[in-house]
Each structure stands twice: as C-alpha cells, then as structure tokens.
Scaffold this active site. Structure first.
Site, mmCIF file in Angstrom:
data_model
loop_
_atom_site.group_PDB
_atom_site.id
_atom_site.type_symbol
_atom_site.label_atom_id
_atom_site.label_comp_id
_atom_site.label_asym_id
_atom_site.label_seq_id
_atom_site.Cartn_x
_atom_site.Cartn_y
_atom_site.Cartn_z
ATOM 1 N N HIS A 31 -29.357 -25.320 -12.143
ATOM 2 C CA HIS A 31 -30.509 -25.405 -11.243
ATOM 3 C C HIS A 31 -30.107 -25.508 -9.773
ATOM 4 C CE1 HIS A 31 -32.931 -26.982 -14.914
ATOM 5 N NE2 HIS A 31 -32.851 -25.672 -14.881
ATOM 6 N N THR B 269 -28.215 -29.343 -14.245
ATOM 7 C CA THR B 269 -28.227 -29.446 -12.781
ATOM 8 C C THR B 269 -27.319 -28.407 -12.147
ATOM 9 O OG1 THR B 269 -28.696 -31.813 -12.931
ATOM 10 C CG2 THR B 269 -27.833 -31.009 -10.839
#
Length: 338
Positions: free
Chosen positions: A45, A42
C-alpha cells in the site's frame, strides 16, 4: 563497492528489483545481512496508496531477520556483536526529537526506513534486537508484525471468557488471531471471504467463521453471541467494506479495534448516537519498539506452520507480490540470500 539486490518503490504504482550499492554503517549504526523478509500489506500500500507518506524512489520492506556483519563507530555499548542473529524495528530513529524523548520513538520525526527487502541494510543499533542463538531465521522474520499484534492486545485487553471477533486474517491478521486464541477469549469468530483462510482459522482453534460475501454478518454475530454482540471486535483486513460492520457487531461496553492500515482518503461514517447507546469504544493500533523483546518471546508459541506460507527468492520478489495479491496465503516470505 559491491552491488546488491533491493526491492524498490521505483515510481508511481511500480515496484522493481534494483541493483544498488551495499550500504556502509555510519556512527551508531549496524549492518545486517538479511536472511528473510516478510511481505506486509503496508509495503504494497505504500506503492499503491502512498500510505505513511511513501514516495518513490525508496527501498521497501520492514519485517526482517538476519545476521550482523558490521558495526559502525559508537556502537560499543550496544551489546551487539558481529554474528548475532537479529531483527529490527521498521525504521531508524534519532532518539532526540520530542517524540523520541517522550517515550514515543515510533513517531520519530526523523525516522528513516532501512529497506528490508535487500541483501543488506543498515539501521540504528538502538532499534536492533538480538534473537536466540538457535533461532530459525525464517520464523523470526515475523517479529515486527507480532509486536503490532501485541500492541493491539495491550490496547484492548481481553478478559478470560470475553467474546471476540476478528475480520480479515491475512498475514498480520493471522498473527493477531493466534494471539487472541492464546488470550482466553471465547466464541472466537473469524470473518473472512477466502475459504482456505477460514479453514486455516478453524484448524488454529476458532469456534465460528463467517463468510462476509454470502452470510449476513450482523445476523451471524447475533446468533453466535446470543444477541449480545461481541465484547471485542478486531478489524484487520484494511478493506473499507469491512470497517462499518465491525461497529454493527460490537456489544454494549465493547471495543472495536481498527488494526489495519486503511487508504489515506477513506473516511468512516460513525453514528455517534449508536456508539453512545452501546458505550462502545473505538481504538486504533500503530506499534512500539519496546514490544520487540516480548514479540521475540512469543514467536515459539505461534502456529508458524499455518501463518508462514510460500518462500520466494528476493531476485523474484515481484512473484512474491503476485502471490500476495492472490489473497490465498497469510505470510509470504522473501529469501534475501537468493
């Protein structure tokens, strides 16, 4: 005011280690000296896909362990003290919005990231959790993803003897796999393109592995389950290519759990007639701070020697990001003292 290193989402598609001022705790906050911080997909991203609404400039990192070095005013009743070894929920929360007061602080509308890829951070005392006094702080850097794995296990409970498949055993996927192996699941099967990770899974105790690049996933799943399909399928890779096969291999009355964070623009075509015919269910997973005490208890049960990979100094955090992109290691850890 002293300066410190902090890994930032500096500008679109770019991370940089910045020198920034050390933070000072405000009312209800604590200041933590970070020992270790684990790289999560995460984090990457947020920079490459803008997940969770991330925009630059912002500090990165949310999987941490460290030691309290300062308490802000109003924390006297927290039970926390300078010198405590701690970990923290990924964001500070207000405790007052409709979501917080409804028992869903993970959806706090005033949530703020604290930037765990830093030498120090401040966050709300209510989202800081004590670790055992003898805790190896490197091991406890993965409490947050462990809490997410527990959330997945709670949402899709596995009965003893049920067949389970998991697609993708990166960092958090390896932790989820470990939880599955502790659950009483049967015929545990890993779907993973990286050979080294398939070997790691076998060493952890899985019975079957499938290479999605060379094997027919549906045919292998049918062979392993005697044509019935899996009772529970976890998709933990976050790859759009892996999303549809998870629906193909779930059995009747089974559950497909989409555990990863997918690109915000990705849409999954679902044949609702096929899903209806199986009476199967689709679940997704977020997190919850109330699970942190359970995650802390679980850490000693995990195969940490297999889950935790290279340790990289915070000053060379971009090297750690490159290791993440290699796909060869489950969890890469930043040493935030170096």
């Amino acid at each position: 005011m002293s300066a410190m290193n902090s890994l930032y989402f500096a500008r679109p598609d770019t991370m940089e280690v910045w020198q920034v001022d050390e933070p000072t705790p405000g009312p209800g906050q604590v200041k933590v000296k970070t020992a270790y911080a684990s790289i999560c997909a995460t984090d990457i991203h947020q920079v490459t896909q803008g997940v969770l609404g991330a925009t630059p400039p912002m500090p990165l990192g949310h999987e941490t362990s460290g030691t309290i070095v300062e308490l802000g005013p109003g924390t006297e009743a927290s039970g926390l003290a300078v010198g405590d070894k701690v970990t923290a929920f990924p964001v500070s929360v207000c405790g007052q919005c409709a979501n917080c007061t409804s028992g869903m602080p993970q959806y706090c509308v005033n949530a703020k990231p604290f930037g765990g890829f830093s030498e120090y951070y401040v966050t709300t005392a209510a989202t800081v959790f004590k670790l055992p006094e003898d805790a190896d702080l490197k091991s406890y850097a993965i409490v947050e993803p462990t809490a997410c794995a527990i959330r997945a296990m709670d949402l899709a409970p596995i009965k003893h003897g049920q067949t389970v498949a998991i697609s993708g055993i990166g960092g958090i996927g390896a932790i989820l796999l470990n939880a599955i192996l502790l659950s009483g699941a049967a015929k545990v099967t890993v779907i993973e393109p990286v050979a080294a990770k398939r070997q790691m899974a076998l060493a952890m105790g899985v019975e079957h592995t499938i290479d999605p690049l060379s094997d027919d996933i549906a045919a292998e799943a049918a062979r392993i389950t005697g044509g019935r399909g899996f009772d529970v399928v976890f998709e933990a890779s976050g790859s759009p290519r892996a999303a549809a096969p998870a629906l193909d291999i779930v059995g009747r009355c089974g559950r497909v759990v989409y555990f990863a964070v997918y690109p915000p623009s990705f849409e999954l075509p679902v044949n609702l007639y096929d899903l209806y015919s199986k009476e199967a269910a689709i679940l997704t997973v977020f997190t919850h701070p109330d699970l942190f005490p359970r995650a802390i208890n679980l850490i000693p049960r995990l195969a940490l020697d297999k889950i935790i990979g290279p340790v990289v100094p915070l000053s060379k955090a971009l090297d750690g990001v490159e290791l993440f992109h290699s796909g060869q290691h489950p969890k890469i850890i930043l040493d935030c003292t170096a």
